[in-house]
Design a protein around this motif. Structure first.
Motif, PDB file in Angstrom:
ATOM      1  N   ILE A 492       8.601  10.069 -34.507  1.00  0.00           N
ATOM      2  CA  ILE A 492       8.790   8.664 -34.101  1.00  0.00           C
ATOM      3  C   ILE A 492      10.270   8.368 -33.865  1.00  0.00           C
ATOM      4  O   ILE A 492      10.642   7.705 -32.887  1.00  0.00           O
ATOM      5  CB  ILE A 492       8.208   7.718 -35.165  1.00  0.00           C
ATOM      6  CG1 ILE A 492       6.681   7.878 -35.241  1.00  0.00           C
ATOM      7  CG2 ILE A 492       8.565   6.269 -34.862  1.00  0.00           C
ATOM      8  CD1 ILE A 492       6.036   7.124 -36.388  1.00  0.00           C
ATOM      9  N   LEU A 493      11.123   8.864 -34.759  1.00  0.00           N
ATOM     10  CA  LEU A 493      12.560   8.643 -34.577  1.00  0.00           C
ATOM     11  C   LEU A 493      13.063   9.269 -33.284  1.00  0.00           C
ATOM     12  O   LEU A 493      13.912   8.698 -32.588  1.00  0.00           O
ATOM     13  CB  LEU A 493      13.333   9.214 -35.775  1.00  0.00           C
ATOM     14  CG  LEU A 493      13.182   8.466 -37.105  1.00  0.00           C
ATOM     15  CD1 LEU A 493      13.892   9.236 -38.218  1.00  0.00           C
ATOM     16  CD2 LEU A 493      13.725   7.045 -37.006  1.00  0.00           C
ATOM     17  N   ALA A 494      12.526  10.444 -32.935  1.00  0.00           N
ATOM     18  CA  ALA A 494      12.918  11.095 -31.676  1.00  0.00           C
ATOM     19  C   ALA A 494      12.480  10.270 -30.476  1.00  0.00           C
ATOM     20  O   ALA A 494      13.220  10.130 -29.495  1.00  0.00           O
ATOM     21  CB  ALA A 494      12.324  12.501 -31.616  1.00  0.00           C
ATOM     22  N   ALA A 495      11.273   9.694 -30.543  1.00  0.00           N
ATOM     23  CA  ALA A 495      10.781   8.847 -29.449  1.00  0.00           C
ATOM     24  C   ALA A 495      11.641   7.591 -29.322  1.00  0.00           C
ATOM     25  O   ALA A 495      11.953   7.144 -28.206  1.00  0.00           O
ATOM     26  CB  ALA A 495       9.318   8.474 -29.700  1.00  0.00           C
ATOM     27  N   GLN A 496      12.046   7.009 -30.445  1.00  0.00           N
ATOM     28  CA  GLN A 496      12.911   5.834 -30.402  1.00  0.00           C
ATOM     29  C   GLN A 496      14.276   6.169 -29.795  1.00  0.00           C
ATOM     30  O   GLN A 496      14.829   5.386 -29.014  1.00  0.00           O
ATOM     31  CB  GLN A 496      13.089   5.266 -31.818  1.00  0.00           C
ATOM     32  CG  GLN A 496      11.820   4.654 -32.397  1.00  0.00           C
ATOM     33  CD  GLN A 496      12.007   4.190 -33.837  1.00  0.00           C
ATOM     34  OE1 GLN A 496      13.032   4.452 -34.457  1.00  0.00           O
ATOM     35  NE2 GLN A 496      10.995   3.512 -34.379  1.00  0.00           N
ATOM     36  N   GLN A 502      17.072   6.048 -22.508  1.00  0.00           N
ATOM     37  CA  GLN A 502      16.543   5.589 -21.224  1.00  0.00           C
ATOM     38  C   GLN A 502      17.055   4.180 -20.898  1.00  0.00           C
ATOM     39  O   GLN A 502      17.352   3.864 -19.734  1.00  0.00           O
ATOM     40  CB  GLN A 502      15.006   5.586 -21.272  1.00  0.00           C
ATOM     41  CG  GLN A 502      14.353   5.423 -19.910  1.00  0.00           C
ATOM     42  CD  GLN A 502      14.724   6.559 -18.963  1.00  0.00           C
ATOM     43  OE1 GLN A 502      14.703   7.734 -19.324  1.00  0.00           O
ATOM     44  NE2 GLN A 502      15.088   6.212 -17.737  1.00  0.00           N
ATOM     45  N   ALA A 503      17.158   3.349 -21.925  1.00  0.00           N
ATOM     46  CA  ALA A 503      17.659   1.981 -21.714  1.00  0.00           C
ATOM     47  C   ALA A 503      19.107   2.018 -21.222  1.00  0.00           C
ATOM     48  O   ALA A 503      19.506   1.215 -20.371  1.00  0.00           O
ATOM     49  CB  ALA A 503      17.544   1.179 -23.002  1.00  0.00           C
ATOM     50  N   VAL A 504      19.900   2.954 -21.762  1.00  0.00           N
ATOM     51  CA  VAL A 504      21.298   3.078 -21.330  1.00  0.00           C
ATOM     52  C   VAL A 504      21.351   3.548 -19.882  1.00  0.00           C
ATOM     53  O   VAL A 504      22.142   3.056 -19.080  1.00  0.00           O
ATOM     54  CB  VAL A 504      22.053   4.063 -22.251  1.00  0.00           C
ATOM     55  CG1 VAL A 504      23.430   4.402 -21.681  1.00  0.00           C
ATOM     56  CG2 VAL A 504      22.179   3.480 -23.652  1.00  0.00           C
ATOM     57  N   ARG A 505      20.464   4.494 -19.533  1.00  0.00           N
ATOM     58  CA  ARG A 505      20.438   5.001 -18.147  1.00  0.00           C
ATOM     59  C   ARG A 505      20.050   3.922 -17.156  1.00  0.00           C
ATOM     60  O   ARG A 505      20.553   3.872 -16.012  1.00  0.00           O
ATOM     61  CB  ARG A 505      19.450   6.164 -18.044  1.00  0.00           C
ATOM     62  CG  ARG A 505      19.891   7.440 -18.739  1.00  0.00           C
ATOM     63  CD  ARG A 505      18.770   8.461 -18.728  1.00  0.00           C
ATOM     64  NE  ARG A 505      19.144   9.685 -19.419  1.00  0.00           N
ATOM     65  CZ  ARG A 505      18.266  10.512 -19.973  1.00  0.00           C
ATOM     66  NH1 ARG A 505      16.963  10.233 -19.918  1.00  0.00           N
ATOM     67  NH2 ARG A 505      18.678  11.602 -20.595  1.00  0.00           N
ATOM     68  N   ASN A 506      19.171   3.040 -17.581  1.00  0.00           N
ATOM     69  CA  ASN A 506      18.682   1.990 -16.669  1.00  0.00           C
ATOM     70  C   ASN A 506      19.593   0.783 -16.625  1.00  0.00           C
ATOM     71  O   ASN A 506      19.395  -0.117 -15.793  1.00  0.00           O
ATOM     72  CB  ASN A 506      17.273   1.541 -17.101  1.00  0.00           C
ATOM     73  CG  ASN A 506      16.257   2.652 -16.984  1.00  0.00           C
ATOM     74  OD1 ASN A 506      16.438   3.599 -16.218  1.00  0.00           O
ATOM     75  ND2 ASN A 506      15.167   2.579 -17.740  1.00  0.00           N
ATOM     76  N   ALA A 507      20.576   0.738 -17.550  1.00  0.00           N
ATOM     77  CA  ALA A 507      21.430  -0.457 -17.630  1.00  0.00           C
ATOM     78  C   ALA A 507      22.385  -0.517 -16.415  1.00  0.00           C
ATOM     79  O   ALA A 507      22.789   0.481 -15.873  1.00  0.00           O
ATOM     80  CB  ALA A 507      22.254  -0.412 -18.911  1.00  0.00           C
TER      81      ALA A 507
END
Length: 507
Positions: A492-496, A502-507
């Motif tokens: 779960i920690l790896a998925a988070q 991904q959020a940083v890449r999309n920012a």
């Protein structure tokens, strides 16, 4: 009135003026930054040493920072043997004492670095603290200016290791011998002119703040500021001012070196200082450090009574917004120079030394402005909740917690009032915990635990409105065997972590 009826006075919690409490984020930012600085110093062959916070006051010598204060700029106390001790105001004076005291045991040149807090008994104000951190590097027993050149190169490498790109910083270099030569050339040599020389140096130091016009006034009759306050000038005549302004106004040293050499010709140290500047310039250029990184700049004035030769300063060139909303150049974050007289005070023999100091707090502010610090978020601990308070249950919860820690996961077992379970999840939310581990009596009987993905659960509650979408989303709570607890938490920690990336890449 009966004394017993008086309520005891509640102690008021108050932070001493000029001091600050540091948050976890600031502490981690400093650790991140100093680790990068330390790596550069180690690469250059410097080793750490640590000196105590207190030194005997006489060891600080004439270099006390503020003679206008009752304790001459330092915090002092008297020991039980009636000797005066002071909190260190920098890291260099203690090093000088350490070298002198251990001179026969250390290997010269002695290349060392130190990081630690220093203290100033000065009036606090905005951005002016009584306790702050410095990070120094020094080379003791190295007489040649090649060691000064190396210090400048190490400063440049440190800036870049911290993520400050070329063009956003410059290491500016001058030489006190050249400054002294210019002052001697305009008739300010000799002990009887010491006070006037000091006023000239202070005026030069205001060049960035007041510009040539303001410095001209400070070199001459004096300057009145916007509030009407008048600062008495150094009393130079027009020709003396012209020569000083020529010197500090040099921007292309190569083009002006011959004229500067002519100006200081015949002075006791000026010519020697020019030769040293030329040598430093040649050494750093040969090593690939051009004027975009290390630049000869005669306007640099440091340690008016401290330095004896080359002086250098690390300056950041990008703009920041100050507290008034104005765009200003960030400026100096550290500097140093040659201080051949400091260790010699203890030794009765010449001991050459050079070094520089980084202002850790100021540099940290700069790196935050550049977005170079605190980018790697520290993950809050996984929370192992407590459903039952008997010894067997508590032992199980503690075993889960220790298993997670052994796998490298930050984890804590809830230590508050466990009987109010809702408060435990509120605590996890305020703490920013990524996962909660839950095991009640039913789960314990089956040998399983519930693992609640708090990050995904929060996202789903805010984004998903229908049951179909909920079923298709990543599960926010799962039940797994106790033996699979650690593996599932790591998954779960790896998925988070992937979601954050991904959020940083999309920012």
């Amino acid at each position: 009135m009966n004394d017993k009826s008086k309520k005891p006075q509640k102690l008021k919690a108050r932070l001493p003026r000029g001091f600050v409490d540091r948050s976890a984020a600031d502490i981690r930012a400093v650790n991140e930054m100093t680790a990068k600085i330390r790596e550069v110093y180690e690469r250059y062959g410097f080793d750490p040493v640590e000196t105590p916070l207190f030194e005997y006051t006489d060891a600080l010598g004439k270099f006390l920072p503020d003679s206008d204060r009752p304790n001459e700029g330092v915090f002092s106390l008297q020991d039980d043997d009636e000797q005066w001790m002071s909190l260190r105001y920098d890291l260099t004076a203690p090093l000088a004492r350490h070298v002198a005291e251990n001179f026969n045991e250390i290997q010269l040149p002695y290349r060392t670095y130190r990081a630690g807090y220093v203290f100033r008994n000065e009036k606090p104000g905005p951005g002016r603290f009584r306790q702050f951190m410095q990070f120094d590097a020094d080379s003791v027993g190295a007489p040649g200016v090649q060691s000064d050149a190396e210090m400048c190169m190490m400063m440049a490498d440190t800036m870049e290791a911290l993520g400050i790109k070329r063009g956003d910083y410059v290491i500016r270099v001058n030489n006190r011998k050249v400054l002294d030569g210019v002052l001697e050339a305009i008739g300010l040599g000799g002990e009887d002119k010491a006070a006037q020389r000091l006023n000239v140096l202070r005026a030069i130091d205001k060049l960035d703040k007041f510009g040539p016009e303001g410095v001209t006034l400070l070199l001459g009759p004096g300057r009145k500021d916007e509030s009407g306050d008048f600062t008495k000038g150094a009393g130079l005549d027009a020709e003396q001012i012209r020569k000083v302004l020529f010197f500090v106004g040099i921007r292309d040293y190569a083009q002006s070196a011959a004229e500067l050499a002519e100006l200081v010709a015949g002075t006791s140290k000026g010519g020697e200082g020019v030769e040293e500047l030329n040598l430093i310039g040649g050494l750093v250029t040969s090593a690939g450090y051009g004027p975009d990184r290390i630049k000869i700049d005669p306007s640099v004035v440091r340690g008016l009574e401290y330095y004896t030769g080359p002086v250098y300063e690390a300056e950041l060139l990008f703009d920041v917004t100050n507290e008034k909303g104005e765009k200003v150049v960030f400026g100096s974050v550290g500097g140093g120079g040659r201080y051949d007289g400091l260790v010699s005070r203890f030794m009765g023999q010449p001991v050459p030394a050079t070094g520089f100091s980084i202002g850790v707090s100021r540099l940290m502010t700069a790196l935050k402005n550049l977005g170079k610090l605190g980018q790697d978020d520290v993950i809050a601990p996984v929370l192992v909740t407590v459903m039952d308070g008997d010894v067997e249950s508590m032992g199980r919860y503690q075993r889960f917690t220790q298993a997670l820690r052994a796998a490298g996961v930050r984890a804590e077992m809830y230590q508050g009032n466990w009987k109010k379970f809702g408060n435990q999840l509120k605590y996890a939310d305020r703490r920013g915990s990524p996962i909660a581990i839950i095991q009640g009596g039913d789960e314990r009987a089956e040998g399983v635990v519930q693992i609640k993905d708090l990050i995904e659960g929060k996202r789903l509650s805010g984004e998903i409105e229908d049951n179909a979408a909920w079923r298709e989303a990543r599960v926010a709570q799962e039940t797994v065997p106790e033996a699979d607890l650690v593996a599932k938490v790591l998954e779960i920690l790896a998925a988070q972590a992937e979601d954050r990336l991904q959020a940083v890449r999309n920012a």
